[in-house]
Design a protein around this motif. Sequence first.
Motif, PDB file in Angstrom:
ATOM      1  N   PRO A 186     101.858  47.380  31.951  1.00  0.00           N
ATOM      2  CA  PRO A 186     103.221  47.218  32.732  1.00  0.00           C
ATOM      3  C   PRO A 186     104.215  46.066  32.049  1.00  0.00           C
ATOM      4  O   PRO A 186     103.498  45.066  31.174  1.00  0.00           O
ATOM      5  N   ARG A 187     105.153  45.841  32.549  1.00  0.00           N
ATOM      6  CA  ARG A 187     106.219  44.840  32.190  1.00  0.00           C
ATOM      7  C   ARG A 187     105.492  43.522  32.073  1.00  0.00           C
ATOM      8  O   ARG A 187     105.848  42.636  31.289  1.00  0.00           O
ATOM      9  N   ALA A 188     104.956  43.139  33.090  1.00  0.00           N
ATOM     10  CA  ALA A 188     104.503  41.850  33.466  1.00  0.00           C
ATOM     11  C   ALA A 188     103.303  41.699  32.452  1.00  0.00           C
ATOM     12  O   ALA A 188     103.258  40.225  32.033  1.00  0.00           O
ATOM     13  N   ILE A 189     102.375  42.386  32.029  1.00  0.00           N
ATOM     14  CA  ILE A 189     101.666  42.068  30.716  1.00  0.00           C
ATOM     15  C   ILE A 189     102.229  41.995  29.400  1.00  0.00           C
ATOM     16  O   ILE A 189     101.686  41.069  28.656  1.00  0.00           O
ATOM     17  N   THR A 190     103.327  42.679  29.100  1.00  0.00           N
ATOM     18  CA  THR A 190     103.867  42.711  28.026  1.00  0.00           C
ATOM     19  C   THR A 190     104.752  41.322  27.804  1.00  0.00           C
ATOM     20  O   THR A 190     104.647  40.724  26.733  1.00  0.00           O
ATOM     21  N   ALA A 191     105.385  40.791  28.969  1.00  0.00           N
ATOM     22  CA  ALA A 191     105.961  39.578  29.044  1.00  0.00           C
ATOM     23  C   ALA A 191     104.957  38.482  28.808  1.00  0.00           C
ATOM     24  O   ALA A 191     105.233  37.460  28.105  1.00  0.00           O
ATOM     25  N   LEU A 192     103.723  38.438  29.464  1.00  0.00           N
ATOM     26  CA  LEU A 192     102.673  37.308  29.224  1.00  0.00           C
ATOM     27  C   LEU A 192     102.293  37.304  27.596  1.00  0.00           C
ATOM     28  O   LEU A 192     102.076  36.364  27.314  1.00  0.00           O
ATOM     29  N   ALA A 193     102.171  38.695  27.065  1.00  0.00           N
ATOM     30  CA  ALA A 193     101.645  38.725  25.809  1.00  0.00           C
ATOM     31  C   ALA A 193     102.651  37.977  24.949  1.00  0.00           C
ATOM     32  O   ALA A 193     102.387  37.291  23.754  1.00  0.00           O
ATOM     33  N   LYS A 194     104.156  38.427  25.021  1.00  0.00           N
ATOM     34  CA  LYS A 194     105.146  37.871  24.361  1.00  0.00           C
ATOM     35  C   LYS A 194     105.275  36.340  24.425  1.00  0.00           C
ATOM     36  O   LYS A 194     105.571  35.848  23.274  1.00  0.00           O
ATOM     37  N   ARG A 195     104.697  35.914  25.478  1.00  0.00           N
ATOM     38  CA  ARG A 195     104.998  34.199  25.698  1.00  0.00           C
ATOM     39  C   ARG A 195     104.034  33.799  25.057  1.00  0.00           C
ATOM     40  O   ARG A 195     104.031  32.514  24.559  1.00  0.00           O
ATOM     41  N   TYR A 196     102.665  34.268  25.231  1.00  0.00           N
ATOM     42  CA  TYR A 196     101.387  33.562  24.807  1.00  0.00           C
ATOM     43  C   TYR A 196     100.614  34.001  23.367  1.00  0.00           C
ATOM     44  O   TYR A 196      99.737  33.283  23.058  1.00  0.00           O
ATOM     45  N   GLN A 197     101.029  35.021  22.880  1.00  0.00           N
ATOM     46  CA  GLN A 197     100.326  35.481  21.884  1.00  0.00           C
ATOM     47  C   GLN A 197     101.472  35.309  20.599  1.00  0.00           C
ATOM     48  O   GLN A 197     102.671  35.510  20.547  1.00  0.00           O
ATOM     49  N   ARG A 198     101.034  35.381  19.351  1.00  0.00           N
ATOM     50  CA  ARG A 198     101.612  35.358  18.120  1.00  0.00           C
ATOM     51  C   ARG A 198     101.348  36.203  17.355  1.00  0.00           C
ATOM     52  O   ARG A 198     100.224  36.741  16.760  1.00  0.00           O
TER      53      ARG A 198
END
Length: 615
Positions: A186-198
Motif C-alpha cells: 500500500p501507499r504507506a509501505i512505498t512511502a516508508l521504502a522511499k524514505r529509508y531505502q536507497r
Amino acid sequence: MTTNPALARALAERDYKDPTPVQSAVLAPEASERDLLVSAQTGSGKTVAYGLAMADTLLGADERFGPATAPQALVVAPTRELALQVQREFEWLYAATGARIVSCVGGMDPRQEQRALNRGAHMVVGTPGRLRDHLERGRLDISAVRVMVLDEADEMLDLGFREDLQFLLDATPPERRSLLFSATLPRAITALAKRYQRDALRIEVASAEGGHADIEYRAIRVVPKEIEHAVVNVLRYYDAPSAIVFCNTRETVRHLHATLQERQFSAVALSGELSQNERNSALQALRDGRARVCVATDVAARGIDLPSLGLVIHADLPNDAESLQHRSGRTGRAGRKGVSVLLVPPFRRRRTEDLLRSLSVTPAWSGPPSADDIRKLDHERMLRDPLLTDEPSEDDAAVARTLLAEHPAEHLVAALVRLYRAGLPAPEEVADPGEPRGARERAAPRGFAGGPAAGGGAWFRLNVGRRHKADPRWLLPLICRRGNVTRDDIGAIRIFDEETAFEVTAAALDHFSTAVRKQDGADVIIEPMSGPPTGRPERPGRGRAPHGKAPYEKPARGKSFRDKPAQGKPAHESPRKPKAGGGAHAAGAYAERAPARSRPNASKGKPAGKRPKSP
C-alpha cells in the motif's frame, strides 16, 4: 541455488531442492547487495529468502562468523510468534556458521534478554516495541548493524507500529542494507521504502492465483446454533495432522476450546490474554504432536508456521478479505496442500461471497459433514490403520493366538472395533439450512408441533398482532432467527388484531419445533396451533402509517405485548423502549427488534411510536 556453502549444506539437510519464486528472486545477480522491496504472499518461503539474502552481506566468502559482539543484523516482525519463528528458522539455517541469534519480544523477561545481549549477538530478532525499549534503555547497540529486515511490514503498520519502526530505522547506520518484505504494497509501505531505502529493487512474486493455489476453499452452510457441532464434524471429517480454528473474540476461543476438550480433542488455545510462556507452550504442543487442534484469535495466530497444518476452520467469519487471506495462509505453505473451511450461517452468505470474490476465490459450497459420512470414513481409515496393515511382532502374534484360543474371532474383532472407536470424538448430528424444501421429511415432536397445514406443515402463533404494529418485514426475520430456519421454510403469514399465525413447512417442522421450545424471558412467544387460523386477518394497509409503512416499537420493561397501552396514550402509540440490559427481557424480543428501515419516522427525527400528521 547459489548461496554461502554453509547455508547450502543446511538447506540440503532439510531437503530443500528447488527454491521458491521469492527465494530465486532475492538471490538473482541484480539483487546482490541492494536494498529490496519485496511483495510476497504468506507461506511463500520468505523467511528463508531473506535469511539467504543476508548471508553475502554478513559472511561474504567466509563460512563462519567471528566473535559475537554488537549485532550485525536486525530483523523486526509484527508479532511475538513470528519473531520467535524467525529465530528458529535462522538457528537451523545458520547452524554451521556459529551464529548467535537473540530474540527480544514482548511478554518475555526483559532482564533475561538483556543478559543475552550482553553476551554478544550476531543477529537480533524482535518485535518493534520491545526492540525500541531495549534501545532506549541502552541495552541494545545497533551501531554495527549491516542489514535490517522488516518482515510483514504492512501488518506492522496496521498494528500501529509506525513510530517504533521509524525510530529503529533512524537509529541504524545510514549505510546499512534494508530488506522490506510485505504481503501487499500500500501507499504507506512505498512511502516508508522511499524514505529509508536507497535505489531499492522492487520484487513482486505473488502468484497469479493470489497465493491460494495450494489451498482448497470450502464454504459450509450451518445453522447458527450448530456452529460448534459443525466444527467437531469438520475436524473429524478431514482428520488433518494439525488444524487451526479461528474465532473473533477471546471469549469464543475459551468456550470453543473447552467444548473441543470435552469431546476428546487434543486442543490448545491461543489468545491475547495468555502469557507468552503459555503461548509458546501451546505452539510447542502443536509442533511435537501432543495437540492437534489450535483454537485462536487472528492476532495470536499471526505468523504461525506449522509444517503439518492441513486444515483451517473459520468458526467466525473474518472481518475483511485480508484477514481471510492471512488466516487461510497458515495452511497450503511451501508447496503443501491445505483446506480452508468457512462456516456460513444463512444470513452471512452474501458477506462470505463478497469476501471470497475480492480474493478471486471460488469455493465449493455444501452442507456440513454428516455423522454417517464420518462413520463411513472411520471405517475406511480403520482398514488402513498401521495396527492392521503392519506385520505383527512375535510377541503380538503369541498373544493373538492365546486370545483366539479363548474367544471367537468375531468377538475379538468386535472388541478391536470398540477400542478403535472409543479413541475418536463422536460425530454430531447437524442440519443443512440450505437443503431444498422437501428433501428430508421430519416428524414433529409429540406435544409441541402445531396443527396440520397445507402440504403437511403446521401452524404456529405469535402473541403480537395488528395492535402491536406487526409487520411481515420484521416478523419473518424474527421467526427465522428463533427457529433457525430460512424464509423458504415459512409459508403463509396471517396478521390478526391480537396475534399472528404463520405456517411452517413439513421439511422444517421438526427442526423449527425443537428450536423454539426454549423461550424463557422472551416477550414475543411462539406457540403451536391446533389447526389453521380462523377469523378475518388484517386487510392490506389497515392500521399502518402512510405508504404501507408501520413503525414498530418494543414494549417497555416488564410489559407484555398483551398489555394495554399506557393511560393517556393513543392506542397506536407503543410504550417506550427499555434501557439496555433491562432484566430478562433483554435476551428476548428486545434483541429481535425490527430493522431501522421498517421504522421510517426514526430516521426523520420524529417520535418512533407516533403517526405522522396528515398533510
